[in-house]
Structure formats: structure tokens, C-alpha cells
Scaffold this active site. Structure first.
Site, short mmCIF file in Angstrom:
data_model
loop_
_atom_site.label_atom_id
_atom_site.label_comp_id
_atom_site.label_asym_id
_atom_site.label_seq_id
_atom_site.Cartn_x
_atom_site.Cartn_y
_atom_site.Cartn_z
CG HIS A 163 -1.50 1.48 1.38
ND1 HIS A 163 -3.28 1.54 1.48
CD2 HIS A 163 -1.48 2.55 1.98
CE1 HIS A 163 -3.65 2.35 1.61
NE2 HIS A 163 -2.58 3.17 1.90
CD GLU A 164 2.83 4.68 3.30
OE1 GLU A 164 1.25 3.67 3.56
OE2 GLU A 164 2.38 6.28 3.00
CG HIS B 85 0.76 6.28 -0.19
ND1 HIS B 85 -0.39 6.45 -1.33
CD2 HIS B 85 0.27 5.56 0.27
CE1 HIS B 85 -1.54 6.56 -0.72
NE2 HIS B 85 -1.46 5.59 0.39
ZN LIG Z 1 -2.29 5.13 2.14
#
Ligand SMILES: [Zn+2]
Length: 376
Positions: free
Chosen positions: A73-74, A77
Site C-alpha cells: 500500500h505504502e 504511494h
Molecule cells: Zn495510504
């Protein structure tokens, strides 16, 4: 609030830090998964006798899967931030998501997309895991584990999309508002919505005895406040020269000196800190080994005794900026390194000044008085 973390490893040179919330949450997930796994398989209507791997191993696997899900998830980003020109300084993984510390800013119009790819990744993992669960003929225990992974990622994706700044949904909201109302108003709206949602989480958490929700409320509230003050500081410091921000009240110390003597010397001389210099002369002059801050050094002596040598108390992981830089780069640099101080280097490479929170607060206070900080 990001200080309570340890650097676990580096991924393409980006330090990946584990926040204390994650370090507590992962064993908790392993524990719950271990205890509940067999019952969960049973509830799915699958034969419990077919579980061949011990439940605690499934507990560990699912805990690692959660960790991997948060990491992916990170990373989503970070990769988008990088492609849009921001430098990713570190990634901090927390219990319910993470934070990528960026140097330089992502163009406001791109922030919505950067914030959205994280939850999108989580929802993608959820859909893939669920697809595998539904379509493939797998042993019951593997199928059950996939369903758990799908659930975890669905929760991560949906939760992070709540428009509670600083969570991803709040950033999406701000990114979408920027083109309509401008950056500072967009931030104000997004952070106020974040604080209102934090209040709602807290009330609901207290009424339903949900401790996790109350903690999340605290996290969202603190994050929204921190972002408000960070942007306020950015607005004040934009266009201000580093020379006007930094302090030059800086002394020197040498390895082997007693920290108590250095602290006394700095405080009597009204100096903010001192560079600890290597005895050996290099072509650029003495090499700085680290830095001590007067007030912090005095505290360390009180805690660790008067025999403490200064080199045991110095900060060595410090970010630096150039004296010709814009003052906002000191703010960015503050989040890298150990976050307590930023060294200002002169054109010759030597340390000419120092920026700590106090220097930033001084200019904030001056700006609040209506002082023009851009005389040129
Ligand atoms: Zn996030």
C-alpha cells in the site's frame, strides 16, 4: 509522533521504518489468528480435520501477510510520488497504513492520485485474494487464509479512504479541492473535516467500548493538527533566506570532553549547540562528527551521570541544507535525519548555522506580529 519507530530495512535506498503501533499490532494479529483460525475454517463450512499446518503457523503467515499488505500500500504511494518528482525520504509503516515522508512537494493537483493509489492497491489485493478464494480449488486452510487476506485489505482500503485527513481519503479530498479553492483553503477544509471525523470516531469508540477506534481518533486528530501547523510554517518560510532563519549561536566541542563541561560552557555562553569536531585536520578544516544541543545535553547528563563523554551524547544522523537554500528546505530536512536539528552548511562545506524548532517558532511568531520577513 513518528519518532517512535525503528528503521527495519532499506528498499531501493529508502529507509523503511516500523512504527511502534505496528510492532504491537503484528504480534496481536498473529495471536488472534492463531486462536481463531480453526473456528474460522469451521464457520466457512470446511472440514477442520483438513488443517495440516498448525494454527500458530497460520497466525504467523497472516501477520506477515498483513505486514506485506501495508508495505505494498505504502510503496504504491511512494512510487507515484517519485514519478511526480518528489524525493521519498522514508516510509513509516503503522498499524493501519503508513506515511511516506517526502522531500519537496508533490504538485497539489497530483496529490489526489498519489493518495488514491494506496487504497487502490489494497482493494486490488483484496479483489485478487477473493478471486483466488472463489475460483480456485484450494485446500480449505489456504482458501480460508486467502479470505482473511482479502478482508484485511478490504478494511485497509476502505478505512484509508475515509475523508479524515491525514488519512488517504483526506488527501484525496484536499487534492480535489485545490484547483477550486486554492491550497491553503483546501488544507483547512480537509483538516477540519479530519478533526470532525476524529471527534465522531472518539464518541462512537467510547460508546461502543472500542479502544482501537479511540486510538485512531487520536491519531487522526494529531495528524490533522500537525499538518495544519506544517503548512502554516511553510507559508511563513516560503521565500525567506536560510541566513534569516538559522541561528549562528553555535560552539565547538571535542571527543573526550565531559558532556557536563560542554553543556555548562554552552549554557553560560548562551549557545544553542555545538559541533563535535574530529581532532584531525582535513583539507576542509576539522571534520564534524556530530552535534550536541545545549538543553538536550544538560538533560542527558542529569539522566546518565556526569562521566558521560560528549561523543556518547551527540546526534550523528543529521540532515543538512545549504545556506543559500530557501528556508522551506529546512522544514523538509527536519523530517529526515533525527528530526531535532538541521545543519546549515556554507559554500566551503563547513557548518555555519543550525535550525531547530525554536528557530522556526521564532519566525512564526514574528509573522504573527505582522513583521515582513522578506525585506529584499
Ligand atoms: Zn495510504
Amino acid at each position: 509522533m513518528f519518532d517512535q519507530s525503528i528503521t527495519a530495512f532499506r528498499l531501493r535506498k529508502i529507509p523503511v521504518k516500523l512504527h511502534i503501533t505496528l510492532l504491537l499490532f503484528i504480534p496481536y494479529v498473529a495471536f488472534v489468528a492463531t486462536r481463531q483460525f480453526a473456528r474460522f475454517v469451521d464457520e466457512l463450512g470446511m472440514p477442520v480435520e483438513d488443517i495440516h499446518v498448525p494454527p500458530f503457523v497460520w497466525g504467523l503467515i497472516l501477520a506477515v501477510a498483513l505486514f506485506g499488505s501495508i508495505l505494498l500500500h505504502e510503496l504504491a504511494h511512494s512510487l507515484v510520488a517519485r514519478r511526480q518528482g518528489a524525493e521519498v525520504q522514508s516510509i513509516t509503516l503503522m498499524a493501519l497504513g503508513g506515511v511516506s515522508q517526502l522531500r519537496g512537494e508533490v504538485h497539489p493537483e497530483h496529490e489526489a492520485w498519489m493518495a488514491f493509489v494506496g487504497p487502490l492497491t489494497s482493494l486490488g489485493i483484496a479483489a485478487t485474494s477473493y478471486g483466488a478464494f472463489a475460483l480456485l480449488r484450494l485446500p480449505p486452510e489456504v482458501a480460508a487464509a486467502l479470505l482473511v487476506v482479502a478482508w484485511m485489505n478490504l478494511a485497509l482500503g476502505v478505512f484509508n479512504l475515509l475523508p479524515a485527513f491525514p488519512m488517504d481519503g483526506g488527501r484525496v479530498l484536499r487534492g480535489l479541492l485545490v484547483s477550486r479553492v486554492g491550497r491553503s483553503r483546501a488544507t483547512r477544509i480537509a483538516t477540519v473535516v479530519g478533526k470532525v471525523m476524529a471527534g465522531a470516531f472518539a464518541i462512537y469508540g467510547i460508546v461502543s467500548f472500542n479502544v482501537v477506534l479511540v486510538l485512531i481518533a487520536g491519531f487522526v486528530y494529531l495528524g490533522a493538527s500537525a499538518e495544519q501547523s506544517r503548512l502554516a510554517a511553510r507559508d511563513v518560510l516560503r521565500g525567506v533566506s536560510m541566513a534569516d532563519l538559522m541561528t549562528t549561536r553555535l560552539g565547538e566541542a571535542h571527543p573526550g570532553e565531559a558532556a557536563v563541561d560542554v553543556a555548562r560552557r554552552l549554557l553560560i555562553g548562551n549557545l544553542v549547540g555545538a559541533t563535535v569536531l574530529d581532532g584531525e585536520e582535513s583539507p576542509l578544516g576539522p571534520r564534524p562528527l556530530g552535534l550536541v544541543l545545549a538543553s538536550e545535553l544538560a538533560e542527558r547528563v542529569a539522566r546518565q551521570g556526569r562521566d558521560l563523554p560528549v561523543e556518547k551524547a551527540m546526534l550523528t544522523n543529521l540532515a543538512s541544507v545549504q545556506v543559500g537554500d530557501d528556508a522551506t528546505s529546512a522544514l523538509d530536512a527536519m523530517v529526515s535525519g533525527d528530526g531535532k536539528a538541521v545543519l546549515v552548511l556554507g559554500s566551503g562545506g563547513g557548518v555555519v548555522g543550525l535550525v531547530t524548532d525554536a528557530e522556526i517558532q521564532r519566525l512564526m511568531a514574528l509573522a504573527a506580529l505582522g513583521q515582513d520577513l522578506h525585506p529584499r
